[in-house]
Scaffold this motif. Structure first.
Motif, PDB file in Angstrom:
ATOM      1  N   ASP A  13      -0.131 -31.253  15.147  1.00 14.58           N
ATOM      2  CA  ASP A  13       1.122 -32.025  15.882  1.00 14.58           C
ATOM      3  C   ASP A  13       1.138 -33.471  16.313  1.00 14.58           C
ATOM      4  O   ASP A  13       0.013 -33.642  16.938  1.00 14.58           O
ATOM      5  N   ASP A  14       1.965 -34.099  16.032  1.00 13.98           N
ATOM      6  CA  ASP A  14       1.956 -35.541  16.717  1.00 13.98           C
ATOM      7  C   ASP A  14       2.884 -35.110  17.960  1.00 13.98           C
ATOM      8  O   ASP A  14       3.699 -34.748  18.038  1.00 13.98           O
ATOM      9  N   VAL A  15       1.981 -35.680  18.972  1.00  9.54           N
ATOM     10  CA  VAL A  15       2.338 -35.425  20.353  1.00  9.54           C
ATOM     11  C   VAL A  15       2.196 -37.094  21.274  1.00  9.54           C
ATOM     12  O   VAL A  15       1.541 -37.977  20.725  1.00  9.54           O
ATOM     13  N   MET A  58       4.072 -43.288  29.005  1.00  7.17           N
ATOM     14  CA  MET A  58       3.411 -42.710  27.720  1.00  7.17           C
ATOM     15  C   MET A  58       2.418 -43.723  27.253  1.00  7.17           C
ATOM     16  O   MET A  58       2.390 -45.012  27.245  1.00  7.17           O
ATOM     17  N   VAL A  59       0.975 -43.173  27.379  1.00  8.71           N
ATOM     18  CA  VAL A  59      -0.060 -44.077  26.989  1.00  8.71           C
ATOM     19  C   VAL A  59      -0.652 -43.792  25.671  1.00  8.71           C
ATOM     20  O   VAL A  59      -1.572 -44.617  25.314  1.00  8.71           O
ATOM     21  N   ARG A  60      -0.549 -42.819  24.973  1.00  2.70           N
ATOM     22  CA  ARG A  60      -0.960 -42.556  23.694  1.00  2.70           C
ATOM     23  C   ARG A  60      -0.220 -41.582  23.077  1.00  2.70           C
ATOM     24  O   ARG A  60       0.530 -40.958  23.602  1.00  2.70           O
ATOM     25  N   ARG A  61      -0.218 -41.699  21.535  1.00  2.00           N
ATOM     26  CA  ARG A  61       0.320 -40.722  20.903  1.00  2.00           C
ATOM     27  C   ARG A  61      -0.405 -40.392  19.729  1.00  2.00           C
ATOM     28  O   ARG A  61      -1.185 -41.399  19.229  1.00  2.00           O
ATOM     29  N   GLN A  66      -6.654 -33.981  19.871  1.00  2.55           N
ATOM     30  CA  GLN A  66      -7.431 -35.235  20.605  1.00  2.55           C
ATOM     31  C   GLN A  66      -6.519 -35.282  21.964  1.00  2.55           C
ATOM     32  O   GLN A  66      -7.366 -35.794  22.945  1.00  2.55           O
ATOM     33  N   LEU A  67      -5.317 -35.452  22.119  1.00  2.00           N
ATOM     34  CA  LEU A  67      -4.647 -35.939  23.216  1.00  2.00           C
ATOM     35  C   LEU A  67      -4.818 -34.694  24.093  1.00  2.00           C
ATOM     36  O   LEU A  67      -4.825 -35.185  25.510  1.00  2.00           O
ATOM     37  N   GLU A  68      -4.805 -33.581  24.028  1.00  2.00           N
ATOM     38  CA  GLU A  68      -5.225 -32.524  24.751  1.00  2.00           C
ATOM     39  C   GLU A  68      -6.538 -32.697  25.609  1.00  2.00           C
ATOM     40  O   GLU A  68      -6.809 -32.470  26.789  1.00  2.00           O
ATOM     41  N   LEU A  69      -7.493 -32.882  24.666  1.00  2.00           N
ATOM     42  CA  LEU A  69      -8.895 -33.238  25.316  1.00  2.00           C
ATOM     43  C   LEU A  69      -8.753 -34.419  26.180  1.00  2.00           C
ATOM     44  O   LEU A  69      -9.346 -34.304  27.425  1.00  2.00           O
ATOM     45  N   LEU A  70      -8.161 -35.335  25.895  1.00  2.00           N
ATOM     46  CA  LEU A  70      -8.067 -36.646  26.957  1.00  2.00           C
ATOM     47  C   LEU A  70      -7.262 -36.378  28.061  1.00  2.00           C
ATOM     48  O   LEU A  70      -7.648 -36.526  29.234  1.00  2.00           O
ATOM     49  N   ALA A  71      -6.271 -35.572  28.051  1.00  2.00           N
ATOM     50  CA  ALA A  71      -5.408 -35.067  28.862  1.00  2.00           C
ATOM     51  C   ALA A  71      -6.225 -34.262  30.171  1.00  2.00           C
ATOM     52  O   ALA A  71      -5.967 -34.407  31.352  1.00  2.00           O
ATOM     53  N   HIS A  72      -7.071 -33.250  29.411  1.00  2.00           N
ATOM     54  CA  HIS A  72      -7.750 -32.556  30.391  1.00  2.00           C
ATOM     55  C   HIS A  72      -8.964 -33.312  31.242  1.00  2.00           C
ATOM     56  O   HIS A  72      -9.242 -33.050  32.372  1.00  2.00           O
ATOM     57  N   SER A  73      -9.456 -34.392  30.460  1.00  2.00           N
ATOM     58  CA  SER A  73     -10.253 -35.236  31.254  1.00  2.00           C
ATOM     59  C   SER A  73      -9.627 -36.010  32.211  1.00  2.00           C
ATOM     60  O   SER A  73     -10.293 -36.053  33.083  1.00  2.00           O
ATOM     61  N   MET A  74      -8.496 -36.403  31.901  1.00  2.00           N
ATOM     62  CA  MET A  74      -7.952 -37.437  32.909  1.00  2.00           C
ATOM     63  C   MET A  74      -7.475 -36.600  34.142  1.00  2.00           C
ATOM     64  O   MET A  74      -7.210 -36.980  35.330  1.00  2.00           O
ATOM     65  N   GLN A  82       0.904 -35.152  31.382  1.00  2.00           N
ATOM     66  CA  GLN A  82       1.743 -33.955  30.267  1.00  2.00           C
ATOM     67  C   GLN A  82       1.587 -34.471  28.959  1.00  2.00           C
ATOM     68  O   GLN A  82       1.360 -35.519  28.561  1.00  2.00           O
ATOM     69  N   VAL A  83       1.135 -33.313  27.965  1.00  2.00           N
ATOM     70  CA  VAL A  83       1.101 -33.456  26.615  1.00  2.00           C
ATOM     71  C   VAL A  83       2.886 -33.089  26.135  1.00  2.00           C
ATOM     72  O   VAL A  83       3.202 -31.959  26.208  1.00  2.00           O
ATOM     73  N   GLN A  84       3.462 -34.157  25.489  1.00  2.00           N
ATOM     74  CA  GLN A  84       4.777 -33.587  25.006  1.00  2.00           C
ATOM     75  C   GLN A  84       4.951 -33.883  23.485  1.00  2.00           C
ATOM     76  O   GLN A  84       4.384 -34.974  22.931  1.00  2.00           O
ATOM     77  N   ARG A  85       5.462 -32.979  22.926  1.00  2.00           N
ATOM     78  CA  ARG A  85       5.794 -32.806  21.731  1.00  2.00           C
ATOM     79  C   ARG A  85       7.115 -34.107  21.474  1.00  2.00           C
ATOM     80  O   ARG A  85       7.943 -34.347  22.034  1.00  2.00           O
ATOM     81  N   LEU A  86       6.824 -34.836  20.381  1.00  2.00           N
ATOM     82  CA  LEU A  86       7.609 -36.018  20.064  1.00  2.00           C
ATOM     83  C   LEU A  86       8.935 -35.565  19.368  1.00  2.00           C
ATOM     84  O   LEU A  86       8.731 -34.712  18.311  1.00  2.00           O
ATOM     85  N   ARG A  87       9.817 -36.252  19.601  1.00  2.00           N
ATOM     86  CA  ARG A  87      10.989 -35.788  18.571  1.00  2.00           C
ATOM     87  C   ARG A  87      11.210 -36.393  17.589  1.00  2.00           C
ATOM     88  O   ARG A  87      10.802 -37.685  17.375  1.00  2.00           O
ATOM     89  N   PRO A  88      11.548 -35.856  16.557  1.00  2.00           N
ATOM     90  CA  PRO A  88      11.659 -36.385  15.311  1.00  2.00           C
ATOM     91  C   PRO A  88      12.632 -37.514  15.190  1.00  2.00           C
ATOM     92  O   PRO A  88      13.549 -37.375  15.914  1.00  2.00           O
ATOM     93  N   ALA A  89      12.386 -38.652  14.300  1.00  2.00           N
ATOM     94  CA  ALA A  89      13.372 -39.668  14.294  1.00  2.00           C
ATOM     95  C   ALA A  89      14.699 -39.190  13.649  1.00  2.00           C
ATOM     96  O   ALA A  89      14.782 -38.255  12.501  1.00  2.00           O
ATOM     97  N   ALA A  90      15.838 -39.583  14.137  1.00  2.00           N
ATOM     98  CA  ALA A  90      16.927 -39.142  13.707  1.00  2.00           C
ATOM     99  C   ALA A  90      17.498 -39.710  12.364  1.00  2.00           C
ATOM    100  O   ALA A  90      17.175 -40.768  12.032  1.00  2.00           O
TER     101      ALA A  90
END
Length: 90
Positions: A13-15, A58-61, A66-74, A82-90
């Motif tokens: 997933d892109d987050v 928002m610092v990364r997408r 990959q981002l959950e690993l970075l989030a755990h470290s931070m 927070q790791v947040q799901r990105l909303r699809p473009a309308a």
């Protein structure tokens, strides 16, 4: 990790990784900036300014795993993230 939102989509997933605090931001702001430099290098100054102003950043997408690993470290270094799901473009 209580501030990380996990969805059903799996690792591809892109987050977005959002930073919203650091436990030393008020009493030792230089420590916060130093920690940001470790993780964000060139982004550290602008992210620091936003955190000081009380705004999440928002610092990364990218891929969830990959981002959950970075989030755990931070988070282990005192950041609120927070790791947040990105909303699809309308």
């Amino acid at each position: 990790m209580d501030n990380i939102h996990s969805g059903h989509g799996g690792a591809v997933d892109d987050v977005a990784l959002v930073v919203f605090s650091h436990h030393r931001l008020l009493d030792k702001p230089a420590r916060t900036l130093e920690s940001l430099r470790i993780y964000l290098r060139g982004q550290a100054g602008p992210v620091y300014a936003e955190l000081r102003a009380g705004r999440p950043v928002m610092v990364r997408r990218g891929p969830r795993r990959q981002l959950e690993l970075l989030a755990h470290s931070m988070e282990g270094q005192g950041f609120g993230v927070q790791v947040q799901r990105l909303r699809p473009a309308a």
